[in-house]
Design an enzyme around this catalytic site. Structure first.
Site, PDB file in Angstrom:
ATOM      1  N   LYS A  48       5.189   2.430  -2.988  1.00 51.43           N
ATOM      2  CA  LYS A  48       5.036   3.806  -3.466  1.00 51.43           C
ATOM      3  C   LYS A  48       5.198   3.819  -4.970  1.00 51.43           C
ATOM      4  O   LYS A  48       5.930   2.984  -5.531  1.00 51.43           O
ATOM      5  CB  LYS A  48       6.120   4.705  -2.850  1.00 51.43           C
ATOM      6  CG  LYS A  48       5.758   6.154  -2.851  1.00 51.43           C
ATOM      7  CD  LYS A  48       4.733   6.410  -1.779  1.00 51.43           C
ATOM      8  CE  LYS A  48       4.516   7.830  -1.436  1.00 51.43           C
ATOM      9  NZ  LYS A  48       3.913   7.975  -0.109  1.00 51.43           N
ATOM     10  N   THR A  85      -5.081  12.765   6.411  1.00 50.74           N
ATOM     11  CA  THR A  85      -3.681  12.929   6.817  1.00 50.74           C
ATOM     12  C   THR A  85      -3.540  14.185   7.689  1.00 50.74           C
ATOM     13  O   THR A  85      -2.913  14.144   8.758  1.00 50.74           O
ATOM     14  CB  THR A  85      -2.750  13.006   5.588  1.00 50.74           C
ATOM     15  OG1 THR A  85      -3.106  11.942   4.701  1.00 50.74           O
ATOM     16  CG2 THR A  85      -1.301  12.863   5.971  1.00 50.74           C
ATOM     17  N   LYS A 102       0.832  -1.204   0.000  1.00 47.63           N
ATOM     18  CA  LYS A 102       0.000   0.000   0.000  1.00 47.63           C
ATOM     19  C   LYS A 102       0.864   1.250   0.000  1.00 47.63           C
ATOM     20  O   LYS A 102       1.875   1.311   0.705  1.00 47.63           O
ATOM     21  CB  LYS A 102      -0.866  -0.017   1.279  1.00 47.63           C
ATOM     22  CG  LYS A 102      -1.905   1.047   1.348  1.00 47.63           C
ATOM     23  CD  LYS A 102      -3.185   0.600   0.699  1.00 47.63           C
ATOM     24  CE  LYS A 102      -4.164   1.737   0.525  1.00 47.63           C
ATOM     25  NZ  LYS A 102      -3.784   2.675  -0.543  1.00 47.63           N
TER      26      LYS A 102
END
Ligand code: GLU
Length: 476
Positions: free
Chosen positions: A112, A200, A76
C-alpha cells in the site's frame, strides 16, 4: 478517555487490530509460532520526505510505500491521498492486501502507498507534480515495476493519478516492454481494462448477493432469501460506495439511506441513486435531496433501521461506542477495516453477520490482476475469441434451426450469437471469483466450526500463504 481521543487511539493502533484478527485465526492453524510471525510482519516500509514547489513556497511532502509480503511478487495495492495518511495506517492496509489477494487467488503480495496531502485543496497541477515526484522516488529505490510492486487507485486517487504514474515510469524505464503493467487502474485509453472502475463496488454486490442466497444464514438473521426488497444503507459515495449503491439499487434492493461527510439522507421508501448523484453534482452535497430527510450527524446514519449496512468510506467507523446501536442484520465491509475488533465482538454477540473486507472488497484487486495480465500479454481480452465464438454460435444456431425446422426470432438470435467482449469477460471473471471466494470461506467456517466469516477468511488466507512459502521451500 474522551470519545474523540479514544477514536484517535484506535486509529493509531490500526495495525494491532489486524494482528488481533490474525491471532484469532492462528488458533486454527497448527504450525510453529515463528512462521506465523513472519507472515504477520511487514517485509519493507519505505518512508519518504520530498520537497515540492507549490506556488512560491517549498513544501515537504510525507509519503509511504509499504510492502507487507514478498511471498508472491509483484506486490500489489493502492495509493491513497489523504491528510490522515500515517505509517500505521499504510502498514495495516498493506497487510490487508496480502490476505485479500490470497483469498481471491490473485498471485500478489500485499502493498500500500500513501501521500499525506489533502487533494481537495491542492491544484491539479500540484497533485500531478507530487504524483510524478513520488513515482520517481519509488523508481529510485526499486519500489515499483511490473514484477516488483504495482500500485493502483485507493482513497483520493483514480485513473488520472495512475496515468501520471505510468507516464513517469515509462519515461524513466528505458524501453521496458512491459512498462504498462507497472500500475493498474489506468484509463482504458492508456492500457486500462474495461470494468476496473466499478470492480470493487460490483464485487461487494456479488459477495452480499451470494450471502443473501444462503437459506441458513438468512434464517439466522430472520431475513428472506434474496436481495430484492432488502433495506440497504451505504456510507460513502466515492467510487466504491457509489457503484455498490448503483448495483444494489438495480437489483431491486431499497437504498434507504446514503451517508457522506457533510451528512446523510434518508427515505424509508428508497432513494434513486442516479438522481442522488445528479443532485450531488448540481449542489455539491447530497443534503436536501427531494423527498428525503436530512441527517446532520452522518455517523447516526449507521444506526438507522435497515437489513444491510455497507460502510464504504474509511476505517474504524463502527467502534465499541456505537456497535450496540447498529440495527443492521448484515454488515458488508466495502471499506478497509471499518469495524474495530471490539465492535466486531459486540456485533458478533448480537448475531450480526459481518462480511469481512479482506474478502468483500477484493473485486478491485481482482480486476487489477486482469488488467496486469492484459498489459503483460499485450492483447485486449476477447480479441482472439470474439469472432470465433460468433462463428461457432452461428453454425450451432443453424443446426438447431434446421433440425427443429423453426426460425429463432432475430432479437433472441442476436443475443445468443454475440461473442464475448472485454467487459463481459472481466465481469464474469469477477463474478466467478467473488462467488468462489465466498463459498471457500463459508465451507471452511463450517468444517472447522470457526466463530465467524472474518476469522474463517483469515484462516483461508494464512493457509494459502503457508502453501506458497512451502512451494518456495522456505518453510520446511
Ligand atoms: N485500493 C484497492 C484495494 O484496497 C485496489 C488495489 C489494487 O487494485 O491493487 O483493494
Amino acid at each position: 478517555m474522551s470519545k474523540k481521543n479514544q477514536s484517535k487511539a484506535e486509529a493509531y493502533s490500526f495495525f494491532s487490530c489486524i494482528e488481533k484478527n490474525f491471532d484469532k485465526a492462528a488458533r486454527y492453524i497448527p504450525i510453529k509460532k515463528g512462521l506465523l510471525e513472519q507472515i504477520k510482519a511487514c517485509n519493507a516500509v519505505y518512508r519518504i520526505h520530498f520537497p515540492v514547489k507549490i506556488g512560491k513556497e517549498i513544501q515537504v511532502i510525507e509519503a509511504y510505500r509499504v510492502q507487507h509480503s514478498h511471498h508472491k511478487l509483484p506486490c500489489k495495492g493502492g495509493i491513497r491521498y489523504s491528510i490522515k495518511v500515517n505509517q500505521d495506517e499504510v502498514m495495516t492496509l498493506a497487510a490487508l492486501m496480502t490476505y485479500k489477494c490470497a483469498i481471491v487467488d490473485v498471485p500478489f503480495g500485499g502493498a500500500k502507498g500513501g501521500i499525506k496531502i489533502d487533494p481537495q485543496i491542492i491544484s491539479v497541477e500540484n497533485i500531478e507534480k507530487i504524483t510524478r515526484r513520488y513515482t520517481s522516488e519509488l523508481i529510485k529505490k526499486n519500489f515499483i515495476g511490473p514484477g516488483i510492486d504495482v500500485p493502483a487507485p485507493d482513497y483520493g486517487t483514480g485513473e488520472r493519478e495512475m496515468s501520471w504514474i505510468f507516464d513517469t515510469f515509462l519515461s524513466l524505464s528505458h524501453g521496458e516492454v512491459d512498462a504498462l503493467a507497472c500500475v493498474t487502474g489506468k484509463p482504458v485509453s492508456q492500457g486500462g481494462v474495461r470494468g476496473r472502475k466499478e470492480a470493487t463496488g460490483l464485487g461487494v454486490f456479488y459477495g452480499i448477493r451470494e450471502l443473501c442466497q444462503m437459506k441458513e444464514e438468512m434464517l439466522s438473521v430472520g431475513l428472506d432469501v434474496g436481495l430484492h426488497g432488502k433495506k440497504v444503507i451505504i456510507q460513502g459515495l466515492g467510487n466504491v460506495g457509489y457503484h455498490a449503491a448503483k448495483f444494489f439499487h438495480e437489483a431491486g434492493a431499497i437504498i434507504v439511506a446514503l451517508a457522506e461527510m457533510e451528512g446523510a439522507i434518508y427515505n424509508k421508501k428508497g432513494l434513486n441513486v442516479s438522481n442522488v448523484i445528479l443532485h450531488l453534482k448540481n449542489t455539491g452535497s447530497i443534503l436536501n435531496f427531494p423527498e428525503s430527510k436530512n441527517i446532520e450527524d452522518t455517523e447516526k446514519a449507521l444506526e438507522l433501521e435497515c437489513d444491510i449496512l455497507i460502510p464504504a468510506a474509511l476505517e474504524n467507523v463502527i467502534h465499541k461506542y456505537n456497535a450496540n446501536r447498529i440495527k443492521a442484520k448484515i454488515i458488508g465491509e466495502a471499506a478497509n477495516g471499518p469495524v474495530t475488533p471490539e465492535a466486531d465482538d459486540i456485533l458478533g454477540k448480537n448475531g450480526v453477520i459481518i462480511v469481512p473486507d479482506i474478502y468483500l472488497n477484493a473485486g478491485g484487486v481482482t480486476v487489477s490482476y486482469f488488467e496486469w495480465l492484459k498489459n503483460l500479454s499485450h492483447v485486449r481480452y476477447g480479441r482472439m475469441e470474439k469472432r470465433f465464438s460468433e462463428n461457432m454460435n452461428t453454425e450451432l444456431l443453424q443446426v438447431i434451426e434446421n433440425s427443429c425446422r423453426k426460425k429463432i426470432p432475430i432479437e433472441e438470435k442476436k443475443m445468443i450469437l454475440r461473442g464475448p467482449r472485454e467487459i463481459d469477460l472481466v465481469r464474469s471473471g469477477l463474478e466467478d471469483t467473488m462467488i468462489n471466494g465466498f463459498h471457500k470461506i463459508r465451507d471452511l467456517k463450517k468444517s472447522l466450526k470457526i466463530e465467524n466469516l472474518r476469522t474463517a477468511a483469515f484462516v483461508l488466507a494464512i493457509n494459502k500463504i503457508i502453501d506458497s512459502y512451502e512451494k518456495l521451500g522456505i518453510f520446511p
